[in-house]
Design a protein around this motif. Structure first.
Motif, PDB file in Angstrom:
ATOM      1  N   LEU A 137     -11.985   5.902   8.631  1.00  0.00           N
ATOM      2  CA  LEU A 137     -13.341   5.651   9.136  1.00  0.00           C
ATOM      3  C   LEU A 137     -14.249   5.177   8.010  1.00  0.00           C
ATOM      4  O   LEU A 137     -15.166   4.388   8.235  1.00  0.00           O
ATOM      5  N   ASP A 138     -13.966   5.618   6.804  1.00  0.00           N
ATOM      6  CA  ASP A 138     -14.798   5.329   5.636  1.00  0.00           C
ATOM      7  C   ASP A 138     -14.380   4.018   4.974  1.00  0.00           C
ATOM      8  O   ASP A 138     -14.247   3.923   3.759  1.00  0.00           O
ATOM      9  N   LEU A 139     -14.141   2.985   5.802  1.00  0.00           N
ATOM     10  CA  LEU A 139     -13.718   1.683   5.295  1.00  0.00           C
ATOM     11  C   LEU A 139     -14.422   0.613   6.112  1.00  0.00           C
ATOM     12  O   LEU A 139     -14.568   0.751   7.335  1.00  0.00           O
ATOM     13  N   SER A 140     -14.861  -0.462   5.446  1.00  0.00           N
ATOM     14  CA  SER A 140     -15.626  -1.513   6.118  1.00  0.00           C
ATOM     15  C   SER A 140     -15.017  -2.884   5.847  1.00  0.00           C
ATOM     16  O   SER A 140     -14.171  -3.046   4.956  1.00  0.00           O
ATOM     17  N   GLN A 141     -15.476  -3.882   6.600  1.00  0.00           N
ATOM     18  CA  GLN A 141     -15.038  -5.255   6.346  1.00  0.00           C
ATOM     19  C   GLN A 141     -15.433  -5.678   4.938  1.00  0.00           C
ATOM     20  O   GLN A 141     -14.666  -6.354   4.237  1.00  0.00           O
ATOM     21  N   GLU A 142     -16.614  -5.271   4.508  1.00  0.00           N
ATOM     22  CA  GLU A 142     -17.065  -5.621   3.158  1.00  0.00           C
ATOM     23  C   GLU A 142     -16.144  -5.032   2.090  1.00  0.00           C
ATOM     24  O   GLU A 142     -15.864  -5.679   1.074  1.00  0.00           O
ATOM     25  N   ASP A 143     -15.651  -3.817   2.311  1.00  0.00           N
ATOM     26  CA  ASP A 143     -14.705  -3.213   1.369  1.00  0.00           C
ATOM     27  C   ASP A 143     -13.453  -4.075   1.246  1.00  0.00           C
ATOM     28  O   ASP A 143     -12.923  -4.278   0.142  1.00  0.00           O
ATOM     29  N   LEU A 144     -12.971  -4.576   2.378  1.00  0.00           N
ATOM     30  CA  LEU A 144     -11.766  -5.403   2.362  1.00  0.00           C
ATOM     31  C   LEU A 144     -12.032  -6.741   1.681  1.00  0.00           C
ATOM     32  O   LEU A 144     -11.189  -7.244   0.918  1.00  0.00           O
ATOM     33  N   GLU A 145     -13.188  -7.327   1.939  1.00  0.00           N
ATOM     34  CA  GLU A 145     -13.556  -8.571   1.275  1.00  0.00           C
ATOM     35  C   GLU A 145     -13.628  -8.374  -0.238  1.00  0.00           C
ATOM     36  O   GLU A 145     -13.145  -9.208  -1.017  1.00  0.00           O
ATOM     37  N   ASN A 146     -14.224  -7.267  -0.656  1.00  0.00           N
ATOM     38  CA  ASN A 146     -14.332  -6.986  -2.093  1.00  0.00           C
ATOM     39  C   ASN A 146     -12.960  -6.758  -2.717  1.00  0.00           C
ATOM     40  O   ASN A 146     -12.738  -7.125  -3.882  1.00  0.00           O
ATOM     41  N   ALA A 147     -12.049  -6.166  -1.956  1.00  0.00           N
ATOM     42  CA  ALA A 147     -10.696  -5.953  -2.467  1.00  0.00           C
ATOM     43  C   ALA A 147     -10.004  -7.291  -2.712  1.00  0.00           C
ATOM     44  O   ALA A 147      -9.356  -7.496  -3.751  1.00  0.00           O
ATOM     45  N   PHE A 148     -10.139  -8.215  -1.766  1.00  0.00           N
ATOM     46  CA  PHE A 148      -9.546  -9.538  -1.966  1.00  0.00           C
ATOM     47  C   PHE A 148     -10.200 -10.258  -3.140  1.00  0.00           C
ATOM     48  O   PHE A 148      -9.524 -10.898  -3.957  1.00  0.00           O
ATOM     49  N   LYS A 149     -11.515 -10.146  -3.257  1.00  0.00           N
ATOM     50  CA  LYS A 149     -12.220 -10.798  -4.372  1.00  0.00           C
ATOM     51  C   LYS A 149     -11.763 -10.234  -5.718  1.00  0.00           C
ATOM     52  O   LYS A 149     -11.687 -10.960  -6.707  1.00  0.00           O
ATOM     53  N   SER A 150     -11.477  -8.940  -5.751  1.00  0.00           N
ATOM     54  CA  SER A 150     -11.052  -8.323  -7.015  1.00  0.00           C
ATOM     55  C   SER A 150      -9.719  -8.887  -7.501  1.00  0.00           C
ATOM     56  O   SER A 150      -9.399  -8.803  -8.689  1.00  0.00           O
ATOM     57  N   LEU A 151      -8.949  -9.467  -6.583  1.00  0.00           N
ATOM     58  CA  LEU A 151      -7.673 -10.065  -6.963  1.00  0.00           C
ATOM     59  C   LEU A 151      -7.852 -11.444  -7.597  1.00  0.00           C
ATOM     60  O   LEU A 151      -6.875 -12.073  -7.994  1.00  0.00           O
ATOM     61  N   GLU A 152      -9.095 -11.930  -7.685  1.00  0.00           N
ATOM     62  CA  GLU A 152      -9.354 -13.158  -8.439  1.00  0.00           C
ATOM     63  C   GLU A 152      -9.069 -12.942  -9.923  1.00  0.00           C
ATOM     64  O   GLU A 152      -8.509 -13.801 -10.592  1.00  0.00           O
ATOM     65  N   LYS A 153      -9.472 -11.777 -10.431  1.00  0.00           N
ATOM     66  CA  LYS A 153      -9.358 -11.507 -11.871  1.00  0.00           C
ATOM     67  C   LYS A 153      -8.319 -10.439 -12.191  1.00  0.00           C
ATOM     68  O   LYS A 153      -8.110 -10.121 -13.364  1.00  0.00           O
ATOM     69  N   ASN A 154      -7.707  -9.876 -11.175  1.00  0.00           N
ATOM     70  CA  ASN A 154      -6.698  -8.834 -11.378  1.00  0.00           C
ATOM     71  C   ASN A 154      -5.459  -9.159 -10.562  1.00  0.00           C
ATOM     72  O   ASN A 154      -5.541  -9.825  -9.525  1.00  0.00           O
ATOM     73  N   ASP A 155      -4.316  -8.665 -11.024  1.00  0.00           N
ATOM     74  CA  ASP A 155      -3.077  -8.871 -10.279  1.00  0.00           C
ATOM     75  C   ASP A 155      -2.873  -7.816  -9.205  1.00  0.00           C
ATOM     76  O   ASP A 155      -2.109  -8.032  -8.257  1.00  0.00           O
ATOM     77  N   PHE A 156      -3.559  -6.671  -9.370  1.00  0.00           N
ATOM     78  CA  PHE A 156      -3.397  -5.573  -8.417  1.00  0.00           C
ATOM     79  C   PHE A 156      -4.750  -4.937  -8.125  1.00  0.00           C
ATOM     80  O   PHE A 156      -5.672  -4.990  -8.934  1.00  0.00           O
ATOM     81  N   VAL A 157      -4.845  -4.325  -6.939  1.00  0.00           N
ATOM     82  CA  VAL A 157      -6.032  -3.559  -6.575  1.00  0.00           C
ATOM     83  C   VAL A 157      -5.576  -2.310  -5.834  1.00  0.00           C
ATOM     84  O   VAL A 157      -4.646  -2.369  -5.024  1.00  0.00           O
ATOM     85  N   VAL A 158      -6.213  -1.181  -6.145  1.00  0.00           N
ATOM     86  CA  VAL A 158      -5.843   0.098  -5.536  1.00  0.00           C
ATOM     87  C   VAL A 158      -7.101   0.805  -5.045  1.00  0.00           C
ATOM     88  O   VAL A 158      -8.105   0.868  -5.761  1.00  0.00           O
ATOM     89  N   GLY A 159      -7.035   1.318  -3.831  1.00  0.00           N
ATOM     90  CA  GLY A 159      -8.105   2.138  -3.297  1.00  0.00           C
ATOM     91  C   GLY A 159      -7.673   3.597  -3.295  1.00  0.00           C
ATOM     92  O   GLY A 159      -6.890   4.002  -2.430  1.00  0.00           O
ATOM     93  N   PRO A 160      -8.134   4.403  -4.236  1.00  0.00           N
ATOM     94  CA  PRO A 160      -7.701   5.805  -4.327  1.00  0.00           C
ATOM     95  C   PRO A 160      -8.227   6.644  -3.165  1.00  0.00           C
ATOM     96  O   PRO A 160      -9.371   6.496  -2.743  1.00  0.00           O
ATOM     97  N   ALA A 161      -7.390   7.522  -2.660  1.00  0.00           N
ATOM     98  CA  ALA A 161      -7.793   8.474  -1.629  1.00  0.00           C
ATOM     99  C   ALA A 161      -8.042   9.837  -2.279  1.00  0.00           C
ATOM    100  O   ALA A 161      -7.431  10.175  -3.291  1.00  0.00           O
ATOM    101  N   GLU A 162      -8.938  10.591  -1.689  1.00  0.00           N
ATOM    102  CA  GLU A 162      -9.306  11.888  -2.263  1.00  0.00           C
ATOM    103  C   GLU A 162      -8.138  12.862  -2.314  1.00  0.00           C
ATOM    104  O   GLU A 162      -8.136  13.793  -3.116  1.00  0.00           O
ATOM    105  N   ASP A 163      -7.132  12.645  -1.454  1.00  0.00           N
ATOM    106  CA  ASP A 163      -6.007  13.581  -1.399  1.00  0.00           C
ATOM    107  C   ASP A 163      -4.908  13.265  -2.398  1.00  0.00           C
ATOM    108  O   ASP A 163      -3.849  13.892  -2.386  1.00  0.00           O
ATOM    109  N   GLY A 164      -5.140  12.276  -3.275  1.00  0.00           N
ATOM    110  CA  GLY A 164      -4.135  11.946  -4.286  1.00  0.00           C
ATOM    111  C   GLY A 164      -3.218  10.808  -3.897  1.00  0.00           C
ATOM    112  O   GLY A 164      -2.305  10.468  -4.654  1.00  0.00           O
ATOM    113  N   GLY A 165      -3.471  10.207  -2.744  1.00  0.00           N
ATOM    114  CA  GLY A 165      -2.731   9.020  -2.351  1.00  0.00           C
ATOM    115  C   GLY A 165      -3.605   7.794  -2.521  1.00  0.00           C
ATOM    116  O   GLY A 165      -4.544   7.796  -3.323  1.00  0.00           O
ATOM    117  N   TYR A 166      -3.313   6.740  -1.776  1.00  0.00           N
ATOM    118  CA  TYR A 166      -4.206   5.584  -1.772  1.00  0.00           C
ATOM    119  C   TYR A 166      -4.351   5.067  -0.349  1.00  0.00           C
ATOM    120  O   TYR A 166      -3.447   5.183   0.468  1.00  0.00           O
TER     121      TYR A 166
END
Length: 225
Positions: free
Chosen positions: A130-159
Motif C-alpha cells: 500500500l505504501d508504494l506509488s507510481q511516482e516511486d516506480l518512476e523514480n526507481a527507473f530514473k535511478s537506473l540512469e546512473k546506477n546498475d541496480f536499485v533496491v527498495g528495502p522493506a522494514e522486515d529485512g527483505g525488499y
C-alpha cells in the motif's frame, strides 16, 4: 495541433517524462492468484481467512492503480494460473506464469526473459504494498540512469523492489526467502556494484503491519485484541 496543445494535463507531464520515454523499461509484477484460504497466511492467522482475502484484493487493486499508467511495459506473473478476465487489463498488462522451484528461481527466470527480449531496465515488485506509488516506480527507473541496480528495502529485512540494467544471477541464489536476512545478503552481493537505495517501506505480512493504518480499519472491525 490545437487540440493537442489545449489538452495539456498533469497526466501528460507524468507519462511523457523524457528520462522514462527514452528507455526500454519493463516492470515485473509478481502476484498470487487471490483465493479464499490461500495466501497471506501469516496475516490470516490473526485476522481470519476472509479478512486476509479481502485485504489482499484491496492491495491488488492498489497495485493496479499505481502501475496501469506507468510508462513501461508491464508483465504480471501469476503464481498458479493466468486469469484472462480479472483486474489486470489485458490491453495494459502482459500476463505470464511464474516458473521455478522457489522465489529466487522464479524471479531470475522473469528477469532473464526480459533481458533476452532486449529490455534495458527491468524492475520487479510484489502486489502487496500500500505504501508504494507510481511516482516511486518512476523514480526507481530514473535511478537506473546512473546506477546498475536499485533496491527498495522493506522494514522486515527483505525488499519490496529490485531493479537492474544487467542480469546478476547471484542475487537470486543462497537466499532464505521470506526472512529478515534477504536484504542484507542481497546488498552484500551488490557491494561492488553501483546501487541506488530507495526509501525503506513497510509491506503487509502480519497484523502488526496494518493495525494502525487507517486504510485497513474497515477490514479489521471484527478484531478485538
Amino acid at each position: 495541433m490545437g487540440i493537442l496543445l489545449n489538452n495539456k494535463t498533469e497526466k501528460d507531464e507524468k507519462i511523457i517524462d523524457f528520462t522514462l520515454a527514452n528507455s526500454n523499461n519493463l516492470l515485473l509484477i509478481f502476484t498470487r492468484n487471490p483465493e479464499l484460504g490461500k495466501g497471506k497466511r501469516r496475516l490470516a492467522a490473526t485476522v481470519g481467512d476472509q479478512a486476509a482475502y479481502d485485504i489482499y484484493k484491496f492491495l491488488l487493486d492498489h497495485t493496479v492503480s499505481i502501475t496501469k499508467n506507468l510508462y513501461a511495459e508491464k508483465q504480471v506473473y501469476y503464481s498458479e494460473e493466468i486469469w484472462e478476465n480479472d483486474i489486470w487489463d489485458n490491453h495494459k498488462f502482459d500476463k505470464k506464469i511464474q516458473v521455478g522451484e522457489d522465489l529466487g528461481i522464479r524471479m531470475a527466470n522473469a528477469f532473464q526473459e526480459g533481458f533476452q527480449n532486449e529490455y534495458q531496465k527491468i524492475i520487479i515488485i510484489g502486489s502487496d504494498m500500500l505504501d508504494l506509488s507510481q511516482e516511486d516506480l518512476e523514480n526507481a527507473f530514473k535511478s537506473l540512469e546512473k546506477n546498475d541496480f536499485v533496491v527498495g528495502p522493506a522494514e522486515d529485512g527483505g525488499y519490496y523492489l529490485l531493479g537492474m540494467k544487467k542480469f546478476m544471477p547471484e542475487l537470486f541464489k543462497n537466499k532464505t526467502w521470506g526472512t529478515e536476512t534477504v536484504l542484507k545478503d542481497t546488498l552484500a552481493d551488490l557491494k561492488n556494484e553501483t546501487t541506488a537505495l530507495l526509501e525503506t517501506k513497510n509491506d503487509v505480512d502480519y497484523y502488526e503491519d496494518i493495525k494502525d493504518v487507517d486504510a485497513f480499519k474497515p477490514f479489521l472491525k471484527h478484531i478485538n485484541l
